[in-house]
Design a protein around this motif. Structure first.
Motif, PDB file in Angstrom:
ATOM      1  N   ARG A 264      25.839  28.067 -10.617  1.00  0.00           N
ATOM      2  CA  ARG A 264      26.459  29.122 -11.418  1.00  0.00           C
ATOM      3  C   ARG A 264      26.477  28.616 -12.857  1.00  0.00           C
ATOM      4  NH1 ARG A 264      25.726  33.369  -8.736  1.00  0.00           N
ATOM      5  NH2 ARG A 264      27.117  34.410 -10.247  1.00  0.00           N
ATOM      6  N   THR A 265      25.983  29.419 -13.765  1.00  0.00           N
ATOM      7  CA  THR A 265      25.807  28.968 -15.145  1.00  0.00           C
ATOM      8  C   THR A 265      27.097  28.430 -15.744  1.00  0.00           C
ATOM      9  OG1 THR A 265      24.048  30.606 -15.410  1.00  0.00           O
ATOM     10  CG2 THR A 265      24.989  29.666 -17.429  1.00  0.00           C
ATOM     11  N   ASP A 266      28.199  29.142 -15.558  1.00  0.00           N
ATOM     12  CA  ASP A 266      29.459  28.716 -16.166  1.00  0.00           C
ATOM     13  C   ASP A 266      30.048  27.478 -15.510  1.00  0.00           C
ATOM     14  OD1 ASP A 266      29.470  30.742 -18.075  1.00  0.00           O
ATOM     15  OD2 ASP A 266      30.446  32.165 -16.727  1.00  0.00           O
ATOM     16  N   GLN A 267      29.495  27.085 -14.351  1.00  0.00           N
ATOM     17  CA  GLN A 267      29.996  25.899 -13.666  1.00  0.00           C
ATOM     18  C   GLN A 267      29.129  24.672 -13.910  1.00  0.00           C
ATOM     19  OE1 GLN A 267      33.019  25.817 -12.174  1.00  0.00           O
ATOM     20  NE2 GLN A 267      33.120  27.887 -13.042  1.00  0.00           N
ATOM     21  N   VAL A 268      28.043  24.818 -14.648  1.00  0.00           N
ATOM     22  CA  VAL A 268      27.226  23.658 -15.000  1.00  0.00           C
ATOM     23  C   VAL A 268      28.090  22.719 -15.850  1.00  0.00           C
ATOM     24  CG1 VAL A 268      25.207  22.879 -16.310  1.00  0.00           C
ATOM     25  CG2 VAL A 268      25.053  24.913 -14.861  1.00  0.00           C
ATOM     26  N   THR A 269      28.102  21.455 -15.495  1.00  0.00           N
ATOM     27  CA  THR A 269      29.024  20.501 -16.113  1.00  0.00           C
ATOM     28  C   THR A 269      28.960  20.517 -17.633  1.00  0.00           C
ATOM     29  OG1 THR A 269      28.863  19.065 -14.175  1.00  0.00           O
ATOM     30  CG2 THR A 269      29.672  18.067 -16.206  1.00  0.00           C
ATOM     31  N   SER A 270      27.758  20.493 -18.193  1.00  0.00           N
ATOM     32  CA  SER A 270      27.632  20.412 -19.651  1.00  0.00           C
ATOM     33  C   SER A 270      27.918  21.739 -20.337  1.00  0.00           C
ATOM     34  CB  SER A 270      26.238  19.908 -20.038  1.00  0.00           C
ATOM     35  OG  SER A 270      26.056  18.569 -19.606  1.00  0.00           O
ATOM     36  N   VAL A 271      27.744  22.845 -19.635  1.00  0.00           N
ATOM     37  CA  VAL A 271      28.116  24.146 -20.194  1.00  0.00           C
ATOM     38  C   VAL A 271      29.637  24.281 -20.198  1.00  0.00           C
ATOM     39  CG1 VAL A 271      27.978  26.650 -19.914  1.00  0.00           C
ATOM     40  CG2 VAL A 271      25.954  25.235 -19.497  1.00  0.00           C
ATOM     41  N   ARG A 272      30.235  23.951 -19.059  1.00  0.00           N
ATOM     42  CA  ARG A 272      31.693  24.055 -18.934  1.00  0.00           C
ATOM     43  C   ARG A 272      32.412  23.089 -19.870  1.00  0.00           C
ATOM     44  NH1 ARG A 272      32.034  22.682 -13.937  1.00  0.00           N
ATOM     45  NH2 ARG A 272      32.983  20.628 -14.220  1.00  0.00           N
ATOM     46  N   GLY A 273      31.828  21.913 -20.090  1.00  0.00           N
ATOM     47  CA  GLY A 273      32.495  20.898 -20.890  1.00  0.00           C
ATOM     48  C   GLY A 273      32.220  20.979 -22.383  1.00  0.00           C
ATOM     49  N   ALA A 274      31.311  21.856 -22.800  1.00  0.00           N
ATOM     50  CA  ALA A 274      30.980  21.956 -24.218  1.00  0.00           C
ATOM     51  C   ALA A 274      32.165  22.496 -25.010  1.00  0.00           C
ATOM     52  CB  ALA A 274      29.762  22.852 -24.413  1.00  0.00           C
ATOM     53  N   ALA A 275      32.437  21.868 -26.149  1.00  0.00           N
ATOM     54  CA  ALA A 275      33.570  22.283 -26.980  1.00  0.00           C
ATOM     55  C   ALA A 275      33.131  22.352 -28.438  1.00  0.00           C
ATOM     56  CB  ALA A 275      34.725  21.298 -26.833  1.00  0.00           C
ATOM     57  N   GLU A 276      33.620  23.360 -29.126  1.00  0.00           N
ATOM     58  CA  GLU A 276      33.299  23.514 -30.546  1.00  0.00           C
ATOM     59  C   GLU A 276      34.353  22.799 -31.391  1.00  0.00           C
ATOM     60  OE1 GLU A 276      31.823  27.066 -33.587  1.00  0.00           O
ATOM     61  OE2 GLU A 276      32.571  27.537 -31.581  1.00  0.00           O
ATOM     62  N   ALA A 277      33.934  22.203 -32.498  1.00  0.00           N
ATOM     63  CA  ALA A 277      34.861  21.475 -33.367  1.00  0.00           C
ATOM     64  C   ALA A 277      34.360  21.528 -34.805  1.00  0.00           C
ATOM     65  CB  ALA A 277      35.001  20.023 -32.917  1.00  0.00           C
ATOM     66  N   ARG A 278      35.277  21.406 -35.742  1.00  0.00           N
ATOM     67  CA  ARG A 278      34.923  21.356 -37.164  1.00  0.00           C
ATOM     68  C   ARG A 278      34.760  19.908 -37.593  1.00  0.00           C
ATOM     69  NH1 ARG A 278      37.192  21.230 -42.404  1.00  0.00           N
ATOM     70  NH2 ARG A 278      39.206  20.570 -41.552  1.00  0.00           N
ATOM     71  N   ALA A 326      20.617  13.983 -38.756  1.00  0.00           N
ATOM     72  CA  ALA A 326      19.680  14.593 -37.801  1.00  0.00           C
ATOM     73  C   ALA A 326      19.965  16.078 -37.618  1.00  0.00           C
ATOM     74  CB  ALA A 326      19.760  13.870 -36.462  1.00  0.00           C
ATOM     75  N   LEU A 327      21.247  16.441 -37.652  1.00  0.00           N
ATOM     76  CA  LEU A 327      21.625  17.845 -37.449  1.00  0.00           C
ATOM     77  C   LEU A 327      21.640  18.639 -38.748  1.00  0.00           C
ATOM     78  CD1 LEU A 327      24.618  17.450 -34.947  1.00  0.00           C
ATOM     79  CD2 LEU A 327      22.196  17.787 -34.433  1.00  0.00           C
ATOM     80  N   GLY A 328      21.674  17.956 -39.874  1.00  0.00           N
ATOM     81  CA  GLY A 328      21.754  18.648 -41.153  1.00  0.00           C
ATOM     82  C   GLY A 328      23.110  19.270 -41.408  1.00  0.00           C
ATOM     83  N   VAL A 329      24.180  18.596 -40.963  1.00  0.00           N
ATOM     84  CA  VAL A 329      25.520  19.141 -41.141  1.00  0.00           C
ATOM     85  C   VAL A 329      26.304  18.327 -42.160  1.00  0.00           C
ATOM     86  CG1 VAL A 329      25.568  20.066 -38.795  1.00  0.00           C
ATOM     87  CG2 VAL A 329      26.532  17.804 -39.248  1.00  0.00           C
ATOM     88  N   GLU A 330      27.319  18.968 -42.717  1.00  0.00           N
ATOM     89  CA  GLU A 330      28.197  18.343 -43.685  1.00  0.00           C
ATOM     90  C   GLU A 330      29.641  18.584 -43.271  1.00  0.00           C
ATOM     91  OE1 GLU A 330      27.169  20.299 -47.287  1.00  0.00           O
ATOM     92  OE2 GLU A 330      25.300  19.153 -47.587  1.00  0.00           O
ATOM     93  N   ALA A 331      30.557  17.934 -43.951  1.00  0.00           N
ATOM     94  CA  ALA A 331      31.978  18.168 -43.706  1.00  0.00           C
ATOM     95  C   ALA A 331      32.286  19.648 -43.913  1.00  0.00           C
ATOM     96  CB  ALA A 331      32.819  17.312 -44.642  1.00  0.00           C
ATOM     97  N   GLY A 332      33.025  20.209 -42.976  1.00  0.00           N
ATOM     98  CA  GLY A 332      33.356  21.625 -43.012  1.00  0.00           C
ATOM     99  C   GLY A 332      32.530  22.466 -42.066  1.00  0.00           C
ATOM    100  N   ASP A 333      31.366  21.954 -41.630  1.00  0.00           N
ATOM    101  CA  ASP A 333      30.530  22.681 -40.684  1.00  0.00           C
ATOM    102  C   ASP A 333      31.096  22.552 -39.275  1.00  0.00           C
ATOM    103  OD1 ASP A 333      28.806  23.367 -42.711  1.00  0.00           O
ATOM    104  OD2 ASP A 333      27.402  21.722 -42.309  1.00  0.00           O
ATOM    105  N   SER A 334      30.681  23.467 -38.405  1.00  0.00           N
ATOM    106  CA  SER A 334      31.082  23.425 -36.994  1.00  0.00           C
ATOM    107  C   SER A 334      29.960  22.852 -36.142  1.00  0.00           C
ATOM    108  CB  SER A 334      31.444  24.830 -36.494  1.00  0.00           C
ATOM    109  OG  SER A 334      32.623  25.285 -37.116  1.00  0.00           O
ATOM    110  N   VAL A 335      30.339  22.111 -35.135  1.00  0.00           N
ATOM    111  CA  VAL A 335      29.374  21.574 -34.177  1.00  0.00           C
ATOM    112  C   VAL A 335      29.880  21.843 -32.765  1.00  0.00           C
ATOM    113  CG1 VAL A 335      28.520  19.757 -35.708  1.00  0.00           C
ATOM    114  CG2 VAL A 335      30.479  19.290 -34.203  1.00  0.00           C
ATOM    115  N   MET A 336      28.966  21.756 -31.806  1.00  0.00           N
ATOM    116  CA  MET A 336      29.328  21.824 -30.400  1.00  0.00           C
ATOM    117  C   MET A 336      29.040  20.465 -29.795  1.00  0.00           C
ATOM    118  SD  MET A 336      28.397  24.749 -27.630  1.00  0.00           S
ATOM    119  CE  MET A 336      29.491  25.865 -28.460  1.00  0.00           C
ATOM    120  N   ARG A 337      29.944  19.987 -28.948  1.00  0.00           N
ATOM    121  CA  ARG A 337      29.839  18.614 -28.464  1.00  0.00           C
ATOM    122  C   ARG A 337      30.179  18.528 -26.992  1.00  0.00           C
ATOM    123  NH1 ARG A 337      35.748  17.100 -29.482  1.00  0.00           N
ATOM    124  NH2 ARG A 337      35.239  15.008 -28.770  1.00  0.00           N
ATOM    125  N   VAL A 338      29.608  17.511 -26.346  1.00  0.00           N
ATOM    126  CA  VAL A 338      29.947  17.219 -24.965  1.00  0.00           C
ATOM    127  C   VAL A 338      29.757  15.719 -24.763  1.00  0.00           C
ATOM    128  CG1 VAL A 338      27.613  17.589 -24.022  1.00  0.00           C
ATOM    129  CG2 VAL A 338      29.611  17.956 -22.560  1.00  0.00           C
TER     130      VAL A 338
END
Length: 341
Positions: A264-278, A326-338
């Motif tokens: 089930r897509t929503d039960q895949v460990t890395s999908v379920r555990g992914a969290a967004e952060a600034r 590598a991601l091309g992000v700076e302070a203030g941007d949002s990322v998704m992490r697991v």
């Protein structure tokens, strides 16, 4: 970290072609055919360009890039809804139980039934890592980046997801399962059938494959022994899928008998555990703090994913400089992490 995952572009065609020639056969999603690979890239461009809408049959192609050299050293794919344009066939391994009162015996026969049960599912596939890069967890980065992509674009994917693992291939490049079953009906060896399927699609299966169940006892010993077994090179991938929550439930690839894993897509460990952060700040964390994680940024064609050092703080996260670059992000941007295993 000098490697990142990004969307494939037309400039990657030659890299993809060179990797396709290294697969050794039985790798339908990465055929050593320029025209087919270009068609995949065209489909992928169309998918990346569509910004919203319902789940339809789309393909996203991602590549693993060495940011220092610009070389592409791996690839993976996501299919959003299989079986919409053409039937998606699998064999389902089941058991038929029969009892004879006169003999006082019960017989249980294994059977393979041609099915389209998995139509409408999403699929993760097409994962290939250059043999020269099979260290440092890059296979893990390729595989799990797909789940962060799904988490970031969840409405574009179905509620069930599958992964087909390549089955047993002999030293001559043939398939014992194909030779013992489908090859008898098609008059083609495995290599020819596999190449035809990769380039032209599998409608020919619908046209020629018998629809009645097949008793496994009627197959050769080699064909029976290959049922549900992954290629030796795919055992680690199978364990990784199991760690993500995928299970083998008796579905087989109709070409080589390799296992099809489902979840089930929503039960895949890395999908379920992914969290967004600034991202609060880019920090080297020289005191040794933080955790190793997979970090992703951007949407659609701007999607990037890499390993990085991450530390949680009150209002977001600190991100290591190499990952931020590598991601091309700076302070203030949002990322998704697991978390990294």
């Amino acid at each position: 970290m000098t490697f990142r995952i990004r969307a494939a572009t037309d400039a990657d065609l030659q890299h993809l072609y060179e990797m396709a020639k290294l697969t050794g056969g039985g790798f339908t999603n990465l055929p050593p055919d320029r025209r087919s690979l270009k068609a995949k890239l065209d489909r992928s461009h169309t998918a990346f360009a569509r910004t919203e809408g319902p789940v339809i049959d789309e393909l996203f192609v991602l590549v693993l890039e060495n940011t220092r050299t610009g070389e592409v050293r791996g690839t993976c794919q996501l299919f959003t809804q299989v079986g919409e344009q053409h039937p998606f066939y699998s064999y389902r391994l089941g058991t038929l139980t029969q009892h004879s009162r006169e003999l006082g015996r019960t017989f249980r026969a294994e059977m393979l039934t041609l099915t389209t049960d998995l139509e409408g599912s999403s699929e993760v596939g097409g994962l290939f890592l250059h043999p020269g890069e099979r260290a440092g967890g890059l296979g893990l980065l390729l595989a799990r980046s797909r789940y962060l992509f799904i988490a970031a674009h969840r409405p574009r994917f179905a509620d069930r997801i599958l992964a087909e693992l390549r089955g047993v291939i002999d030293e001559a490049g043939g398939s014992p399962f194909w030779d013992g079953l489908a090859g008898r009906f098609f008059g083609m060896n495995f290599q020819d059938a596999d190449q035809f399927n990769a380039i032209n699609g599998h409608q020919f299966i619908a046209d020629l494959m018998p629809k009645h169940p097949i008793y496994t006892a009627m197959l050769s010993d080699g064909a029976r022994a290959a049922i549900g077994l992954p290629h030796p090179s795919g055992r680690a991938a199978m364990r990784m899928l199991e760690h993500e929550g995928f299970r083998y439930e008796g579905y087989l690839d109709i070409f080589d008998g390799g296992p099809t894993m489902t979840a089930r897509t929503d039960q895949v460990t890395s999908v379920r555990g992914a969290a967004e952060a600034r991202v609060v700040a880019i920090d080297g964390m020289n005191d040794g703090g933080g955790d190793d994680e997979l970090v992703a940024s951007g949407r659609l064609a701007a999607f990037r994913c890499a390993f990085g050092r991450v530390r949680e703080v009150a209002d977001g996260v600190l991100l290591s400089p190499d990952c931020a670059a590598a991601l091309g992000v700076e302070a203030g941007d949002s990322v998704m992490r697991v978390g990294r295993w």
